[in-house]
Design a protein around this motif. Structure first.
Motif, PDB file in Angstrom:
ATOM      1  N   MET A   1      -5.480  -3.950   1.426  1.00  0.00           N
ATOM      2  CA  MET A   1      -4.628  -3.898   0.222  1.00  0.00           C
ATOM      3  C   MET A   1      -5.371  -4.492  -0.976  1.00  0.00           C
ATOM      4  N   ASP A   2      -5.991  -5.631  -0.758  1.00  0.00           N
ATOM      5  CA  ASP A   2      -6.744  -6.253  -1.850  1.00  0.00           C
ATOM      6  C   ASP A   2      -7.863  -5.345  -2.324  1.00  0.00           C
ATOM      7  N   LYS A   3      -8.494  -4.707  -1.367  1.00  0.00           N
ATOM      8  CA  LYS A   3      -9.596  -3.819  -1.718  1.00  0.00           C
ATOM      9  C   LYS A   3      -9.123  -2.671  -2.598  1.00  0.00           C
ATOM     10  N   ARG A   4      -7.896  -2.202  -2.315  1.00  0.00           N
ATOM     11  CA  ARG A   4      -7.378  -1.050  -3.056  1.00  0.00           C
ATOM     12  C   ARG A   4      -6.519  -1.485  -4.264  1.00  0.00           C
ATOM     13  N   GLY A   5      -6.419  -2.796  -4.532  1.00  0.00           N
ATOM     14  CA  GLY A   5      -5.681  -3.291  -5.686  1.00  0.00           C
ATOM     15  C   GLY A   5      -4.181  -3.235  -5.528  1.00  0.00           C
ATOM     16  N   ILE A   6      -3.753  -3.342  -4.296  1.00  0.00           N
ATOM     17  CA  ILE A   6      -2.304  -3.319  -4.048  1.00  0.00           C
ATOM     18  C   ILE A   6      -1.808  -4.762  -4.000  1.00  0.00           C
ATOM     19  N   GLU A   7      -0.733  -5.013  -4.774  1.00  0.00           N
ATOM     20  CA  GLU A   7      -0.197  -6.381  -4.858  1.00  0.00           C
ATOM     21  C   GLU A   7       0.957  -6.509  -3.883  1.00  0.00           C
ATOM     22  N   GLN A   8       0.940  -7.605  -3.145  1.00  0.00           N
ATOM     23  CA  GLN A   8       2.013  -7.861  -2.197  1.00  0.00           C
ATOM     24  C   GLN A   8       3.182  -8.537  -2.890  1.00  0.00           C
TER      25      GLN A   8
ATOM     26  N   CYS B   1       3.482   2.746   9.023  1.00  0.00           N
ATOM     27  CA  CYS B   1       2.185   2.569   8.349  1.00  0.00           C
ATOM     28  C   CYS B   1       1.766   1.107   8.438  1.00  0.00           C
ATOM     29  N   ILE B   2       0.623   0.809   8.979  1.00  0.00           N
ATOM     30  CA  ILE B   2       0.127  -0.567   9.124  1.00  0.00           C
ATOM     31  C   ILE B   2      -1.155  -0.696   8.326  1.00  0.00           C
ATOM     32  N   VAL B   3      -1.142  -1.674   7.352  1.00  0.00           N
ATOM     33  CA  VAL B   3      -2.310  -1.885   6.492  1.00  0.00           C
ATOM     34  C   VAL B   3      -2.640  -3.390   6.477  1.00  0.00           C
ATOM     35  N   THR B   4      -3.904  -3.727   6.557  1.00  0.00           N
ATOM     36  CA  THR B   4      -4.300  -5.139   6.522  1.00  0.00           C
ATOM     37  C   THR B   4      -4.319  -5.654   5.086  1.00  0.00           C
ATOM     38  N   VAL B   5      -4.243  -7.023   4.918  1.00  0.00           N
ATOM     39  CA  VAL B   5      -4.274  -7.651   3.585  1.00  0.00           C
ATOM     40  C   VAL B   5      -5.597  -7.342   2.913  1.00  0.00           C
ATOM     41  N   GLU B   6      -6.654  -7.366   3.690  1.00  0.00           N
ATOM     42  CA  GLU B   6      -7.969  -7.088   3.127  1.00  0.00           C
ATOM     43  C   GLU B   6      -8.033  -5.679   2.537  1.00  0.00           C
TER      44      GLU B   6
END
Length: 399
Positions: A387-394, A380-385
């Motif tokens: 993740m931020d959009k979906r409220g996922i914290e790194q 699964c490959i997801v961009t930082v943008e």
């Protein structure tokens, strides 16, 4: 005394004379057929006579006169003399005019076979006392007049002394000309040729009548090697080769063939065909084909469709059912070696390329291809943008 004695003597003499006459045998009493008359009119008692047969007969009678009557001592009745075989003539036959035997007086008449004629003055022979008269007739072959041609024609065969049955063949000297008349004539039984000596004429052709078509720009005559242009009516097509004027006419018969398409495959993988029991279709006609459960139409992956015969005599699509198959899973990250083309319902174990995982234990061939779909899934490959959009914290952030 003298007169009575003389009278008595005369009476005795007359009596003896009459007695002698009563003892004679007469010629007229000999009545055998086909005999010659004897020499004397009467014969005395005790005399013998030989009676001969007439000319042409054989036999004999010997007679003796006894007390006024003829007695036979030898009897061989007169019969017609026989002749030998009259002789056969080559190329001829003969037959008896009367009777069935070759005997005195019999006549045979000779006739010649077809194509032969009598060369002898007499065509018959008669059995005579000394044998057959005349010679065996001769039959000669019938001759035809000598052949004479002009400079354009050559003749082969017995042109100077043609006989019955002979054939003369004619050809033109020039290859651009053709015989005008009979190229072969025969010498007939009448002594004449079956036809006149032909001439030569220029090679020409005339425009033919074409069924379901017509000649383009027709001409009264076409010279040698000329091409015939023609076209066919709608629904028909011309022959592939082109007619050309040649020595014996057009090199091929200009025909218009009806445009048709043939339905060749009517059973393999077929569930239904409409219309039924029809395999030949004219241009513009259609057929509907439904394939069976494990088959689809060639190159379409469809089970049912209509096909139309086109004006070129070909189907718009190939009306053939084929087995449903699955191709190698190219581009689906399945590691080799590949499986080749497999049939509907077949299962196949597989493994994925490195970094990808299998979505099932086996792959199954279906009408929609291999399942599961996809066979292999990647990371699964997801961009930082995103993740931020979906409220996922790194948990890890780059410096």
């Amino acid at each position: 005394m003298t007169v009575p004695v003389k009278l008595l003597g005369f009476s005795l003499w007359m009596l003896s004379l009459n007695f002698a006459r009563c003892q004679e045998c007469l010629q007229k009493d000999i009545k055998y057929e086909n005999t010659e008359a004897v020499a004397k009119a009467s014969y005395a008692d005790g005399e013998t006579v030989k009676v001969n047969c007439m000319t042409g007969y054989t036999g004999l009678y010997k007679l003796k006169c006894e007390k006024g009557k003829w007695k036979k001592s030898t009897e061989r009745p007169c019969a017609k003399k026989k002749c030998s075989h009259p002789g056969d003539t080559p190329n001829g036959d003969f037959k008896l005019l009367e009777g069935t035997e070759f005997v005195f007086g019999a006549t045979v008449v000779y006739t010649c076979k077809k194509g032969y004629e009598m060369a002898s003055r007499s065509n018959q022979r008669t059995c005579r006392a000394q044998g057959w008269d005349n010679a065996v007739p001769v039959c000669e072959v019938v001759k035809c007049p000598a052949i004479r041609t002009d400079g354009d024609v050559t003749a082969s065969g017995k042109t100077e002394d043609g006989s019955y049955g002979d054939t003369i063949h004619f050809e033109c000297v020039s290859s651009d000309k053709i015989i005008d008349g009979s190229s072969d004539i025969q010498c007939e039984e009448t002594g004449k040729w079956s036809d006149i000596v032909p001439k030569c004429k220029e090679i020409t052709c005339i425009a033919p009548v074409i069924s379901n078509g017509n000649v383009v720009e027709p001409k009264p005559k076409y010279q040698k090697d000329a091409i015939l242009k023609y076209k066919c009516n709608k629904g028909f097509k011309e022959s592939e080769d082109i007619p050309r004027c040649a020595k014996f006419g057009w090199t091929l018969n200009p025909e218009c063939h009806e445009i048709t398409c043939e339905l060749k495959s009517t059973t393999f993988g077929v569930q239904e065909i409409k219309p039924k029991e029809k395999t030949i279709f004219r241009a513009g006609e259609s057929v509907e084909i439904t394939c069976s459960e494990k088959h689809w139409l060639f190159g379409t992956k469809e089970s049912n469709r209509s096909f139309t015969c086109q004006s070129n005599g070909k189907w718009d699509y190939e009306p053939v059912c084929e087995e449903i198959t699955c191709d190698d899973p190219l581009g689906q990250h399945v590691s080799g070696p590949y499986w080749g083309k497999l049939k509907l319902g077949v299962t196949q174990s597989f493994s994925c390329e490195s970094g990808y995982r299998e979505m099932g234990k086996v792959a199954t061939c279906t009408r929609d291809g291999w399942i599961p779909k996809p066979l292999c899934t990647g990371p699964c490959i997801v961009t930082v943008e995103e993740m931020d959009k979906r409220g996922i914290e790194q948990r890890w952030k780059p410096n």
